[in-house]
Motif scaffolding. Structure first.
Motif, PDB file in Angstrom:
ATOM      1  N   ASN A   1      11.135   5.294   1.117  1.00  0.00           N
ATOM      2  CA  ASN A   1      12.166   6.323   1.101  1.00  0.00           C
ATOM      3  C   ASN A   1      13.342   5.926   0.214  1.00  0.00           C
ATOM      4  O   ASN A   1      13.867   6.762  -0.525  1.00  0.00           O
ATOM      5  CB  ASN A   1      12.632   6.606   2.519  1.00  0.00           C
ATOM      6  CG  ASN A   1      11.591   7.402   3.286  1.00  0.00           C
ATOM      7  OD1 ASN A   1      10.700   7.992   2.678  1.00  0.00           O
ATOM      8  ND2 ASN A   1      11.683   7.411   4.594  1.00  0.00           N
TER       9      ASN A   1
ATOM     10  N   THR B   1      13.329  15.074  -1.638  1.00  0.00           N
ATOM     11  CA  THR B   1      12.539  14.039  -0.954  1.00  0.00           C
ATOM     12  C   THR B   1      11.866  14.547   0.310  1.00  0.00           C
ATOM     13  O   THR B   1      10.936  13.920   0.809  1.00  0.00           O
ATOM     14  CB  THR B   1      13.427  12.845  -0.566  1.00  0.00           C
ATOM     15  OG1 THR B   1      14.431  13.296   0.336  1.00  0.00           O
ATOM     16  CG2 THR B   1      14.073  12.232  -1.790  1.00  0.00           C
TER      17      THR B   1
ATOM     18  N   LEU C   1      13.250  14.493   3.119  1.00  0.00           N
ATOM     19  CA  LEU C   1      13.840  13.779   4.254  1.00  0.00           C
ATOM     20  C   LEU C   1      14.953  14.621   4.863  1.00  0.00           C
ATOM     21  O   LEU C   1      15.430  15.575   4.265  1.00  0.00           O
ATOM     22  CB  LEU C   1      14.396  12.431   3.780  1.00  0.00           C
ATOM     23  CG  LEU C   1      13.361  11.446   3.256  1.00  0.00           C
ATOM     24  CD1 LEU C   1      14.027  10.287   2.543  1.00  0.00           C
ATOM     25  CD2 LEU C   1      12.504  10.940   4.396  1.00  0.00           C
TER      26      LEU C   1
ATOM     27  N   MET D   1       3.886   9.593  -4.320  1.00  0.00           N
ATOM     28  CA  MET D   1       5.109   8.879  -3.980  1.00  0.00           C
ATOM     29  C   MET D   1       6.286   9.842  -3.875  1.00  0.00           C
ATOM     30  O   MET D   1       7.394   9.425  -3.567  1.00  0.00           O
ATOM     31  CB  MET D   1       5.442   7.854  -5.078  1.00  0.00           C
ATOM     32  CG  MET D   1       4.433   6.765  -5.235  1.00  0.00           C
ATOM     33  SD  MET D   1       4.475   5.631  -3.858  1.00  0.00           S
ATOM     34  CE  MET D   1       6.030   4.787  -4.183  1.00  0.00           C
ATOM     35  N   ASP D   2       6.049  11.115  -4.136  1.00  0.00           N
ATOM     36  CA  ASP D   2       7.177  12.004  -4.351  1.00  0.00           C
ATOM     37  C   ASP D   2       7.948  12.311  -3.067  1.00  0.00           C
ATOM     38  O   ASP D   2       9.157  12.367  -3.080  1.00  0.00           O
ATOM     39  CB  ASP D   2       6.716  13.294  -5.025  1.00  0.00           C
ATOM     40  CG  ASP D   2       5.431  13.813  -4.448  1.00  0.00           C
ATOM     41  OD1 ASP D   2       4.908  14.787  -4.955  1.00  0.00           O
ATOM     42  OD2 ASP D   2       4.949  13.249  -3.446  1.00  0.00           O
ATOM     43  N   LEU D   3       7.237  12.467  -1.982  1.00  0.00           N
ATOM     44  CA  LEU D   3       7.926  12.926  -0.794  1.00  0.00           C
ATOM     45  C   LEU D   3       8.326  11.771   0.106  1.00  0.00           C
ATOM     46  O   LEU D   3       7.762  10.685   0.047  1.00  0.00           O
ATOM     47  CB  LEU D   3       7.036  13.912  -0.023  1.00  0.00           C
ATOM     48  CG  LEU D   3       7.069  15.323  -0.605  1.00  0.00           C
ATOM     49  CD1 LEU D   3       5.860  16.114  -0.205  1.00  0.00           C
ATOM     50  CD2 LEU D   3       8.337  16.020  -0.136  1.00  0.00           C
ATOM     51  N   GLY D   4       9.310  12.036   0.927  1.00  0.00           N
ATOM     52  CA  GLY D   4       9.764  11.015   1.861  1.00  0.00           C
ATOM     53  C   GLY D   4       8.694  10.696   2.885  1.00  0.00           C
ATOM     54  O   GLY D   4       7.869  11.527   3.246  1.00  0.00           O
ATOM     55  N   GLN D   5       8.735   9.476   3.313  1.00  0.00           N
ATOM     56  CA  GLN D   5       7.764   9.033   4.320  1.00  0.00           C
ATOM     57  C   GLN D   5       8.399   9.160   5.706  1.00  0.00           C
ATOM     58  O   GLN D   5       9.600   9.105   5.865  1.00  0.00           O
ATOM     59  CB  GLN D   5       7.401   7.570   4.073  1.00  0.00           C
ATOM     60  CG  GLN D   5       6.905   7.285   2.686  1.00  0.00           C
ATOM     61  CD  GLN D   5       5.491   7.746   2.494  1.00  0.00           C
ATOM     62  OE1 GLN D   5       4.593   7.321   3.206  1.00  0.00           O
ATOM     63  NE2 GLN D   5       5.269   8.626   1.549  1.00  0.00           N
ATOM     64  N   ARG D   6       7.568   9.275   6.690  1.00  0.00           N
ATOM     65  CA  ARG D   6       8.040   9.280   8.070  1.00  0.00           C
ATOM     66  C   ARG D   6       6.983   8.609   8.924  1.00  0.00           C
ATOM     67  O   ARG D   6       5.916   8.244   8.432  1.00  0.00           O
ATOM     68  CB  ARG D   6       8.308  10.699   8.544  1.00  0.00           C
ATOM     69  CG  ARG D   6       7.152  11.635   8.285  1.00  0.00           C
ATOM     70  CD  ARG D   6       7.591  13.064   8.354  1.00  0.00           C
ATOM     71  NE  ARG D   6       8.332  13.423   7.166  1.00  0.00           N
ATOM     72  CZ  ARG D   6       8.815  14.642   6.919  1.00  0.00           C
ATOM     73  NH1 ARG D   6       8.677  15.591   7.797  1.00  0.00           N
ATOM     74  NH2 ARG D   6       9.435  14.907   5.807  1.00  0.00           N
TER      75      ARG D   6
ATOM     76  N   VAL E   1       3.000   7.321   8.320  1.00  0.00           N
ATOM     77  CA  VAL E   1       2.478   5.973   8.491  1.00  0.00           C
ATOM     78  C   VAL E   1       1.174   6.017   9.260  1.00  0.00           C
ATOM     79  O   VAL E   1       0.179   5.404   8.874  1.00  0.00           O
ATOM     80  CB  VAL E   1       3.507   5.090   9.225  1.00  0.00           C
ATOM     81  CG1 VAL E   1       2.897   3.758   9.585  1.00  0.00           C
ATOM     82  CG2 VAL E   1       4.739   4.913   8.375  1.00  0.00           C
TER      83      VAL E   1
ATOM     84  N   ALA F   1      -1.540   7.368   7.102  1.00  0.00           N
ATOM     85  CA  ALA F   1      -1.960   6.408   6.085  1.00  0.00           C
ATOM     86  C   ALA F   1      -2.811   5.310   6.707  1.00  0.00           C
ATOM     87  O   ALA F   1      -3.791   4.851   6.113  1.00  0.00           O
ATOM     88  CB  ALA F   1      -0.742   5.813   5.388  1.00  0.00           C
ATOM     89  N   ASN F   2      -2.458   4.891   7.905  1.00  0.00           N
ATOM     90  CA  ASN F   2      -3.203   3.797   8.525  1.00  0.00           C
ATOM     91  C   ASN F   2      -4.573   4.249   9.009  1.00  0.00           C
ATOM     92  O   ASN F   2      -5.562   3.528   8.855  1.00  0.00           O
ATOM     93  CB  ASN F   2      -2.395   3.194   9.673  1.00  0.00           C
ATOM     94  CG  ASN F   2      -1.227   2.379   9.137  1.00  0.00           C
ATOM     95  OD1 ASN F   2      -1.213   1.991   7.974  1.00  0.00           O
ATOM     96  ND2 ASN F   2      -0.254   2.138   9.980  1.00  0.00           N
TER      97      ASN F   2
ATOM     98  N   SER G   1      -6.162   6.613   7.666  1.00  0.00           N
ATOM     99  CA  SER G   1      -6.881   6.783   6.413  1.00  0.00           C
ATOM    100  C   SER G   1      -7.379   5.447   5.886  1.00  0.00           C
ATOM    101  O   SER G   1      -8.518   5.339   5.427  1.00  0.00           O
ATOM    102  CB  SER G   1      -5.962   7.450   5.390  1.00  0.00           C
ATOM    103  OG  SER G   1      -6.534   7.407   4.108  1.00  0.00           O
ATOM    104  N   ALA G   2      -6.559   4.432   5.979  1.00  0.00           N
ATOM    105  CA  ALA G   2      -6.968   3.112   5.473  1.00  0.00           C
ATOM    106  C   ALA G   2      -8.188   2.607   6.223  1.00  0.00           C
ATOM    107  O   ALA G   2      -9.115   2.044   5.628  1.00  0.00           O
ATOM    108  CB  ALA G   2      -5.813   2.119   5.607  1.00  0.00           C
TER     109      ALA G   2
END
Lengths: 411, 411
Positions: A19, A42, A44, B6-11, B15, B18-19, B21-22
């Motif tokens: 972020n 973003t 956010l 990478m464009d948007l904010g993460q929350r 996570v 993504a996990n 998915s991993a």
DNA sequence: CAAGTTTTGTGTTCCTCCCGCTCAAACCAC
DNA sequence: GTGGTTTGAGCGGGAGGAACACAAAACTTG
């Protein structure tokens, strides 16, 4: 295996890094903007933006100024901008005819640039490195403060192994197997990364961030001087290949019965469209210097038929090769740099006709051919962009420490 | 603008996605493995792996079996595997001479495949769509259960707009502007995505996941039949170009005084190395069918000098073009599919010699040329892989709902 | 010019999700 | 068996963003 960057598990620490990175990247690429703009960019929430921007301000990487009045109702949102001098990149470029150095701050602010002629002919790498470093003393801004320099970027007219900055070959410099990255790192004595890349790979990045291809994610950049190089942006990312050698489009064979190229092969594209080919078509020696090129363009403008024909023919040959590359890459834009950028105003029709003749309708319909906007500085500015990349990708690691020290001091 | 994704904010929600998915991705690409393997692969903790694997089990997407004894001390770790039938892809392929359909489950398990000849010559798209769908009834496994099918993937020998599956042109099928994605979606009547791609773009993906290029992130796949297509993997990701048209390397101009290509241009590479060129060199009509090709290869093996020379010459022409592409892409591996895969055993030396003659030393030193491992099935299997991609990228969205329903029912 | 509207900053609380730790289980070695 | 090792199970804690309520600062309207 899998898309890189997706391989490892995520954690909350990763979220914060991503972020912060998203905010810094947005400011770096799109310029200063209000907090609420950052919210929409973003995705956010206001709370998150507040905390994160506060952290960046505490680290000295960002600053907030009074809001700009834009005449709409609602509480004004202060404008956030990056502090250019908080993190700077030192960029060097080693071209065929010039050496250059620059200091570029966050947000792409050019803080200083100096350029000098490089006499052609072989010159040992260590001497070139000395010349580069001494350029730093000729910057109008003076030498940058060492502790603000995050990385050094170098653009070279040659084949570069990106991992360690080894210049495999650079025919125009007379180099083979020169560990430029290591040499420069040792000479500078700074304990920061030195990133060496091919000049075209950096040129496309610069044109994408600050030049003709802003906002366009699929770009083919073709740079012509004595040699011909290419840089490709695939989905917004520079295409490096397995070791960083990608983009050597000057050495694509186009004529089995053609001339022998400096690389040893027969009929490379470069032999038909490089500066030497243009000069030869204009009746000059292939190895005449850059001044001779100026003469050719001047003659063409003055109505010289031979010069005009040389430019036209070169443009046609360029166009047909570009056609193949458009079929290969399906770019949205082709950016012509170096002598091709100067060729374009004179030969855009010839270029486009041949390009169109050799492309499939679908990719042809969506591509535009434009001259580079940044001119000779593109590789240099691209070098600065890659050098700043570490801050963009992870602002916290480099500045979190400083912020934490500040916190401890205030407690 | 910036690296996509990478464009948007993460929350925190991101996570988790993504996990999950991993984990699913690791199992899908590397096969069943123990929980502790997943710990090392993903970098997550045992606790996290436990919870996440538990969730996948609850959703029916994964299962745990008794640990395999491997003779080392310590408590054995149960082996986690994906339930192949929990989420399946339906894949179709429309080649020059064959139609095929397959059902592929998670982990790449082939659950059924059926293939049929497609007589050459024009055939209206709707008829082909009917043929494809009826192939589903000829699967040894029978029709897949509709609710387990997550997406449909289609490989086409033509230029495809990836956004909506419009086939811009497919000379070998006689198609222009066929909305294949929409036609197939309507014909199937399933409310799931239909993903249409060029066969070579899918071929490289399949060879990367299941074939000759496993573990190699920079791959050039060159597929030859009547036409010549290319698929490129850049840093593990398929290179699509701005609209999905990238990889049309068959129409790179290589001979200004060459033959007219079916695309209308002069001297396309395809005119020199396509099946027609090989047949012509062997003294047969350019448009002879696939059986004629078999005859050429058989004759060469039997010692026929003309056939051998035809193969050798085609190999040389292939090699020199590959040289240009190796300079352009700097791949770690070149995978030859279609007739080029059959050519390779007979002509690998000719191919390599010409490739070497036209490449710079640095990229040459790190590239290998190998025949495809998956043969004619590569595009079909690649279609299945892209169809499964949505589950790999976000297992929770598709299966979280089902898991939540199960939770509610048990409460 | 005062009240209402709109937009945004501030601050608190809450929720999600992963990590770290402890304990127990299951394997090997002697 | 007894001890060492690796791993699963379960619980508490911490990090970080979301959601919400409230205040502030602009514009709008009568």
């Amino acid at each position: 295996m899998r898309p890189s960057g997706m391989d490892l598990g995520q954690r909350s620490e990763t979220v914060r890094r991503a972020n912060l990175s998203a905010i810094v990247r947005t400011l770096h690429e799109e310029g200063p903007q209000s907090r609420s703009d950052l919210v929409t960019r973003t995705g956010l929430t206001r709370s998150a933006i507040r905390v994160l921007v506060g952290e960046l301000k505490a680290a000295g990487l960002a600053s907030e100024d009074r809001a700009v009045r834009h005449g709409r109702p609602g509480r004004p949102s202060p404008e956030v901008s990056l502090v250019a001098r908080a993190a700077v990149a030192v960029a060097f470029s080693i071209g065929v005819d010039t050496l250059a150095a620059a200091v570029v701050g966050m947000g792409g602010t050019l803080l200083g640039l100096s350029r000098t002629d490089r006499p052609r002919g072989h010159k040992v790498a260590s001497a070139v490195v000395d010349d580069l470093v001494s350029l730093l003393d000729h910057l109008p801004s003076g030498r940058p403060e060492p502790e603000t320099v995050v990385a050094v970027g170098v653009a070279v007219a040659g084949v570069v192994r990106s991992r360690d900055g080894l210049v495999e070959t650079a025919p125009n410099l007379g180099w083979t197997g020169v560990p430029l990255g290591a040499l420069l790192a040792a000479r500078l004595g700074w304990s920061i990364p030195v990133v060496v890349r091919n000049e075209s790979d950096l040129g496309v990045l610069a044109e994408h961030r600050r030049g003709a291809a802003v906002g366009i994610d699929d770009v083919l950049y073709v740079h012509g001087e004595v040699g011909v190089g290419g840089g490709v942006l695939v989905d917004g990312r520079p295409m490096a290949g397995a070791a960083g050698y990608a983009g050597e489009i000057g050495h694509v064979p186009v004529d089995a019965s053609g001339l022998r190229c400096r690389c040893g092969a027969i009929g490379c594209w470069e032999t038909q469209i490089g500066a030497g080919a243009l000069l030869a078509r204009a009746g000059l020696p292939r190895d005449a210097g850059p001044d001779a090129l100026d003469d050719v363009f001047a003659a063409a403008e003055a109505g010289d038929v031979v010069a005009q024909a040389a430019i036209e023919t070169t443009g046609r040959t360029l166009g047909s090769g570009l056609g193949g590359l458009v079929n290969t890459f399906n770019p949205r834009m082709v950016v012509l740099g170096g002598i091709f950028g100067r060729l374009h105003p004179h030969a855009h029709q010839a270029i486009w006709e041949e390009l169109a003749r050799h492309t499939l309708p679908a990719p042809r319909a969506m591509v535009r051919v434009v001259p580079a906007k940044l001119g000779v500085d593109a590789p240099l500015l691209g070098a600065a962009e890659v050098a700043l990349e570490s801050v963009l990708a992870d602002p916290a690691t480099r500045f979190g420490h400083r912020a934490r020290v500040a916190q401890l001091a205030s407690a």
